[in-house]
Every structure is written in C-alpha cells, then in structure tokens.
Design a protein around this motif. Structure first.
Motif, short mmCIF file in Angstrom:
data_model
loop_
_atom_site.label_atom_id
_atom_site.label_comp_id
_atom_site.label_asym_id
_atom_site.label_seq_id
_atom_site.Cartn_x
_atom_site.Cartn_y
_atom_site.Cartn_z
N UNK A 523 1.45 -36.52 -13.18
CA UNK A 523 0.03 -36.26 -12.92
C UNK A 523 -0.23 -34.77 -13.02
N UNK A 524 -1.38 -34.44 -13.63
CA UNK A 524 -1.77 -33.04 -13.71
C UNK A 524 -2.66 -32.61 -12.57
N UNK A 525 -3.08 -33.55 -11.76
CA UNK A 525 -4.00 -33.25 -10.66
C UNK A 525 -3.91 -34.36 -9.62
N UNK A 526 -4.53 -34.09 -8.47
CA UNK A 526 -4.57 -35.09 -7.41
C UNK A 526 -5.53 -36.22 -7.81
N UNK A 527 -5.17 -37.45 -7.46
CA UNK A 527 -6.02 -38.60 -7.80
C UNK A 527 -5.77 -39.73 -6.81
N UNK A 528 -6.73 -40.62 -6.71
CA UNK A 528 -6.59 -41.77 -5.82
C UNK A 528 -6.78 -43.07 -6.57
N UNK A 529 -6.23 -44.14 -6.02
CA UNK A 529 -6.37 -45.43 -6.66
C UNK A 529 -6.34 -46.55 -5.64
N UNK A 530 -7.01 -47.64 -6.00
CA UNK A 530 -7.07 -48.81 -5.12
C UNK A 530 -6.54 -50.00 -5.89
N UNK A 531 -5.56 -50.67 -5.29
CA UNK A 531 -4.99 -51.85 -5.91
C UNK A 531 -5.39 -53.09 -5.15
N UNK A 626 -1.46 -47.57 -8.61
CA UNK A 626 -0.95 -46.42 -9.35
C UNK A 626 -1.60 -46.34 -10.72
N UNK A 627 -1.81 -47.47 -11.37
CA UNK A 627 -2.46 -47.46 -12.68
C UNK A 627 -3.90 -47.00 -12.58
N UNK A 628 -4.60 -47.40 -11.52
CA UNK A 628 -5.99 -46.97 -11.35
C UNK A 628 -6.05 -45.47 -11.08
N UNK A 629 -5.12 -44.95 -10.29
CA UNK A 629 -5.09 -43.51 -10.04
C UNK A 629 -4.84 -42.74 -11.33
N UNK A 630 -3.97 -43.28 -12.20
CA UNK A 630 -3.67 -42.62 -13.46
C UNK A 630 -4.87 -42.63 -14.39
#
Length: 731
Positions: A523-531, A626-630
């Motif tokens: 990851x190049x930056x902070x991100x969030x995701x919901x599974x 994890x895929x959504x965060x990406x």
C-alpha cells in the motif's frame, strides 16, 4: 629442449598405468575458441604414435571423439583427457573448451593439471579472457608455456606474436617470454606468404625441416646465422636471468662460454618453477607428414621442462568433521585422496567420473568413501556415502581402455560411482577425508523451464539432478515465489548444451518460458475496507462482517495484524479467522497478483450472528475487506534490487557504467585494482539484468565478470509498473 627426438613407445593407443609419479605429466591446454587446442592435441597424439596418420585410434574413431554435441556445434564444450607416452613419460593432455560459457570445464582442467600450455592463434592474437586465465595461473605459480598456432594464415607473423605474448604475459619482465625455436619458412606462394616448413633450434643452432614429411636435421647456412645468433643471445640472457646460479650472469657478461647443457638444465628448472615461459610454434601434420611441426619439440618441453606431480604442493585436506590433515606430497603409499574433476554419462557404461589422484593408489573393485560438501546453493546436497569402484580406464576417443590401478599424480576414469558428483572427494572408507573445493564461477543467466508433456514431467526431476551433478557451474532453483523451475547457466551456449543434454541424454523435452522475478505489492497510503459475507440459502447460512484499516510499513516488515475490536463485535474465536483470511488474500495479491507485503492490518469492528457465523465466513470477510481497502488506495509494485559488482578492464569502464545507468542502475562507487581493472559497484533492478551475463560479455569483449546479490525490494517506477500490470492482465 635438447633438440633430439625420442623414440615412440608402445603400440598405438595402448593404455598403461603409471608406476611412479615422476613418470607422469599433467598438462592443460588453454586458449580462446578456435585457437587450435584440439587440433594440437591430435597432432601430439599422432607424433607420440597414439593415432594413425588419419588422426584415428585403432577402433576407427578420432582421438577427440567424445560428445555428439561437440560434433554438431563444431566446438569443444567439455573437458577431455587424451593420454600419450613420450620418452617413457605418460603425458595426460587435458583439452579444455575455449568458449567463455564453459569456463567451469577450464577450471576443472586447471585443477587436475600441474602445468598449462597456452595456445594462441597467430591469426587472432591474444584475447582478454586468455589474459585473465594467465593471471589466475600466475597467482598460484602454475608453470606455463605458449604455443603459437595458425602460422599458415596469410598474415601470420611469428615474431610479432612473440612480442604480443611478451606484452600480454610478461608483466614487468617481458624477457621471461621468449622463443626456444624460430620458424623455418619455405618458398613464398603466389600470395607472397611463405609457409612454415620447420624450426630452428636456438640453443643447438640446428634446423629441423619437416618439408619432406619426415623430421630432418641440418646446420644453418651463413645467411641464417645473424638472425639465429641475435635471438639465441637474448634467449640465453633470459635463461641466465632466471638461473639459481647467481654467478652465471657475471660469467656470461665476462665472455665465458656457457655450456649448452647447463643452459638447458637452467631452462627446465625455470619453466618448472613458473618463472620462464617459452614460446613454441605448433602446426598439424601436413599432407604426407608423419609428425606435426613443433610437436616433437613440444613433447620434449612437456616431459623435460614441466614439473612432475611430486613438485605440486599437497592439497588442503580435512576430516569430514573439519579437522586438518597433513598429507605427504603425492605419495602412492599414502592415504587415498582423489578428486572427481569431471562427471559424464555414457549410454552404455552409465556415469563415468574423471578422477585425479593426489595421494594413495586407486584400484578397481575397492570400496571408497565419496564426500561432497559446500555446493548446496547450486542444487548439490551434502553427502557422505561408501561406493564400490567399478573399472578404471584411460579414455581414447569413444573407447575406455582398462587400467590396473591409478597412482598418486595420475588421472583415470572410474565407472559406476552412482553418487559421485564433480568436485567430490574419494578416500578410504575407514579414513574418510575431504578436499577443499575449487572456486567456480557463479551461473548468472536464468533459464526458466517447464516439462513439455506429462511424460516429460515425470522424468524432469531426475534429468535435472543428473545435469547439475555433472556440472557444478549450473545451479538448479525451485523458486517458491514465482513457482518456476530455473536452471542458472553461464551463458546462452551453456544453456543450449544443457537443454540438448536433457533431450538427447536423459530423454526429457522441456519448454523455455519467460523468467519471472519475484515482484511484490504494498500500500502506498492508509486505507480502510469493509468485508461483508452474508448468505442464506436454506439450512445454515453464512454471516460475517469486519472492518479493517491498512497502513504501509517500512520495507522488510512483512504483514502485521493488530486486533482493536472492542465490545465483542467480533467474537474472540473468529479474530484468528479474520487474520487468516487477510493473510491468504495478501499471499494472492490485491492488484496484479503478486504477494502483498509491508503493511499493518488493524481489525477495528465487525458483526457476527449467533448461528450463521463461522470460521470460513470470517476468513472470507477478511479477504473481502482487504480487497476493498486496496481498491480505494494506491498500490505500489515492489521489485527486487540486486547489488552488482562488475570487474572490468579500464578501457571499458565508461561503457559499462553507461549501460548500468540505462538499466535504471545506481552506481555506488568504483575501486581501482592493481591489474588494470576497475571494480564497479551498483544497485540494479533484477528485472533489468536477466541477460546481463550475455550483454556484459559483449560490452567488454569477454574480459569482464560480475557478481550479484539480493539487496532489497523497492517501489517500481509508475510507468514500468503499468507495463507489468498490462502484461499480467494479458496473461
């Protein structure tokens, strides 16, 4: 040396076992591809009576017949041994390939030999690779002589070649490189070129004329004497300068006549010590001639001027557990210590090992201990096994002629050593010993291969293991990141021979595929995701929801998972399930299918159902999160970067540094060496140096070498990463 021919001994091609190390000479022939090494070996065998006029042994094959690949490629690709006899001395001639890809065979020949003949072509001169081998021999004090071939070429000039050799090999003392004989020329042809028809012995002032097909002696005429005396005086001064008798030079300068035999004795000692390097002319036998020009003289130099195995220092030997053992130099009655310098497969006999015995005596049908250590990084497992020796033999063309024994200092082929590999040590089973392995070049050209069919897949593993057992300059890699089988070779010709041997010798067809480097993602930056994984289809449903935050970490951190769930939103028993799902998805990649690394994944919240939640459901939810965060973040591709060290001649430094820059390399620094070469250190992406082993050879005309070691993974430039992603989508 003494300018007298020795009588031929024994029936043509007869194999004999030496009975004392003093009656053995082990000589390796070194030179660039096309210099005429194999032709010279056959000429020496003809002169020694080992082959007939057609260059054939008694069974009809040529003395150099051995490998079908060599016939197809019209060049030597492996070390070969041709034993001949001269003046009661057994001479083991070790013919080596001249092409740079087969330098491992050359190193094996240097290991087995006690002296070297450098074969240089009057048509081509001395190349940089030959100079490098000369420097290697000089570093260990190996005695050397120089043979000039291709004197029949239109522009060949022996005197000029002597000057070239003195410049290339003489170092600070060019008078240590001088001719023992001068070519004798016949009438000039229509093109103005006068062919070489014989030699003039400088020490004896005798002409040896081969023009009639026989070697005939005569005295020079008055017109020839000035040139002979000039060269002779310089030769005498060169010999005296290397004499152990410090008074000899003063006596010579005072006008005292030095006895020829004294000069010959001093010459032989200086050659054996590796301080004087005589130059001779060599040519194959002309039509109707029984001997090649210069072959008698060369055999005399080998048998009288080159050292016996008794003069070679005993190798460094340890016990299997590493304790040093001191050996008496070349003692046939000592403990058995022998080394496998070459391994090959014969379709009828099976595995054949070419062995140099350094101590003791090797006999057929005895049980020996076979030790191989230190090559695990090249696909060779350490091993210590007892094996029964099969027959001992001397090679001659395609035939193996039986020997009764092989004493210290001699070489022989050993049959039926099923576990022995090139570089292994043979010793007594009740006193196992281990020789220090010789230095071999690292194979740096990757060849990714796949079995052509299911039938080939079943045979591939065994074929590859046999291939690397024969050739330790190859490395076999099963890459766990790219899942490729990679055969590392020294160059394209080396790789081609390996593929041909797999096909013809082991019956395995393979396909060459594009070599992959182990790219990664981060990851190049902070991100969030919901599974969210919710399904209801009758019976037990599936219900799992999790929310994560992903942030980049420094290189080399791997995957870090942190639990910050409060209030039991995700039951404790399912938190490991979320982590398992996250790590499984990271291994598969989130953008281009490469493993995800160097991130911290924090589980913040989630939901569960008392009946429908399960381990599998939360694994799926973790992967989805994890895929959504990406999808909402910038994903960098990471490429492996190697630290490269290039040793190159000063003339090519600018060219090599410019090429490294064109490969996205960063030059870290340069360091001058004492040998007119520069060491360049740089960091270069591995994706840019897949073929560097081939390209560097072209850039430096074969004079440079390099090493590489993995440094780290770092972010790939955006435009390069986009091309990689496009290729991944296309496949």
């Amino acid at each position: 040396m003494g300018d007298k021919a020795h009588a031929h001994l024994g029936a043509a091609g007869r194999a004999t076992a030496a009975d004392h190390p003093a009656s053995v000479r082990n000589v390796v022939l070194v030179g660039h591809c096309g210099a005429g090494k194999t032709t010279l070996v056959e000429a020496l065998a003809l002169t020694a009576g080992a082959v007939n006029r057609a260059g054939r042994v008694e069974d009809g094959g040529t003395v150099s017949d051995y490998d079908e690949i060599e016939h197809r490629q019209q060049r030597s690709v492996q070390l070969s041994l041709v034993p001949v006899e001269w003046g009661g001395i057994k001479v083991n001639l070790l013919d080596t390939p001249g092409y740079a890809d087969f330098v491992g065979e050359l190193r094996a020949g240097l290991r087995a030999a006690d002296a070297a003949l450098f074969v240089v072509s009057a048509a081509d001169g001395v190349d940089g690779a030959t100079r490098m081998v000369w420097d290697e021999c000089a570093a260990v004090g190996m005695p050397r002589a120089i043979v000039v071939t291709h004197l029949e070429a239109a522009r060949a000039d022996f005197d000029e070649m002597v000057r070239t050799c003195a410049d290339a090999f003489g170092g600070d003392d060019p008078d240590a490189v001088l001719p023992l004989y001068l070519p004798l020329h016949g009438p000039a042809g229509p093109d103005g070129h006068a062919p070489v028809t014989g030699l003039t012995g400088l020490l004896s002032r005798t002409l040896f004329d081969y023009a009639s097909g026989e070697r005939k002696e005569s005295d020079p005429d008055e017109a020839q004497l000035p040139a002979i005396e000039e060269a002779r005086n310089r030769l005498i001064e060169g010999i005296i300068a290397e004499s152990e008798d410090e008074t000899l030079m003063d006596r010579y300068l005072d006008g005292e006549r030095i006895d020829v035999q004294t000069l010959i004795d001093d010459l032989e000692r200086a050659v054996a010590r590796g301080t004087f390097f005589p130059v001779l002319a060599g040519a194959p036998a002309a039509d109707g001639a029984r001997q090649g020009i210069g072959t008698v003289e060369l055999l005399e130099l080998i048998t009288r001027g080159f050292p016996t195995p008794l003069e070679r220092e005993a190798p460094h030997v340890t016990t299997i557990d590493g304790h040093a053992r001191v050996l008496k130099t070349c003692d046939p009655a000592g403990p058995l210590v022998a080394e496998v310098v070459k391994t090959s497969s014969d379709p009828y006999v099976g595995r054949v090992s070419l062995v140099r015995v350094f101590s003791g005596t090797l006999r057929p049908d005895e049980t020996v201990h076979v030790s191989g250590h230190g090559l695990a990084d090249r696909g060779h497992e350490d091993h210590d096994v007892d094996e029964r020796v099969g027959s001992l033999s001397a090679p001659f063309g395609k035939q193996q002629r039986t020997l009764t024994h092989c004493i210290a200092g001699d070489l022989a082929c050993v049959a039926k050593l099923g576990r022995a590999e090139t570089g292994d040590t043979l010793s007594a089973k009740d006193d196992p010993l281990l020789m220090t392995a010789w230095r071999m070049p690292d194979p740096l050209l990757p060849l990714a291969i796949e079995a052509h069919s299911k039938a080939d897949e079943d045979k591939l593993s065994q074929g590859l293991s046999r291939l690397v057992a024969e050739d330790p300059t190859m490395r076999l890699e099963h890459n766990p990141h790219t899942h490729q089988v990679v055969l590392w070779a020294l160059g394209e010709a080396h790789a081609d021979v390996a593929l041909e041997r797999l096909r013809s010798r082991y019956g395995v067809q393979v396909d060459v595929v594009a070599h992959k480097v182990s790219l990664r993602e981060t990851f190049g930056e902070r991100s969030g995701g919901r599974g969210r994984h919710v399904k209801q289809s009758g019976g037990h449903g599936q219900y799992a929801v999790c929310e994560i935050e992903v942030e980049p970490l420094p290189g080399g951190s791997g995957i870090e998972f942190v639990d910050k769930v409060v209030g039991g939103a995700v039951p404790r028993q399912f938190i490991p399930s979320v982590e398992k799902g996250v790590r499984a998805q990271a291994a598969r990649g989130v953008a281009a299918g490469y493993p995800l690394v160097d991130v911290r994944v924090t589980l913040l919240d989630g939901k569960a159902h008392s009946v429908d939640s399960s381990d599998a459901a939360f694994q799926t939810a973790g992967a989805l999160a994890l895929r959504e965060a990406a999808a909402d973040a910038t994903i960098h591709l990471l490429e492996p970067v190697a630290e490269v060290s290039v040793l190159v001649g000063d003339d090519y430094v600018g060219t090599v540094m410019s090429d490294l820059s064109g490969r996205r390399g960063r030059v870290l620094g340069t360091e001058q060496t004492n040998s007119g070469r520069t060491l360049i250190r740089a960091e270069v992406p591995e994706i840019e140096i897949g073929r560097y082993a081939v390209d560097l050879r072209s850039l430096s005309h074969g004079t440079a070498r390099f090493d590489r070691v993995y440094a780290r993974h770092e972010a790939m430039p955006a435009h390069v990463a986009e091309k990689v992603r496009e290729q991944a989508r296309d496949t």
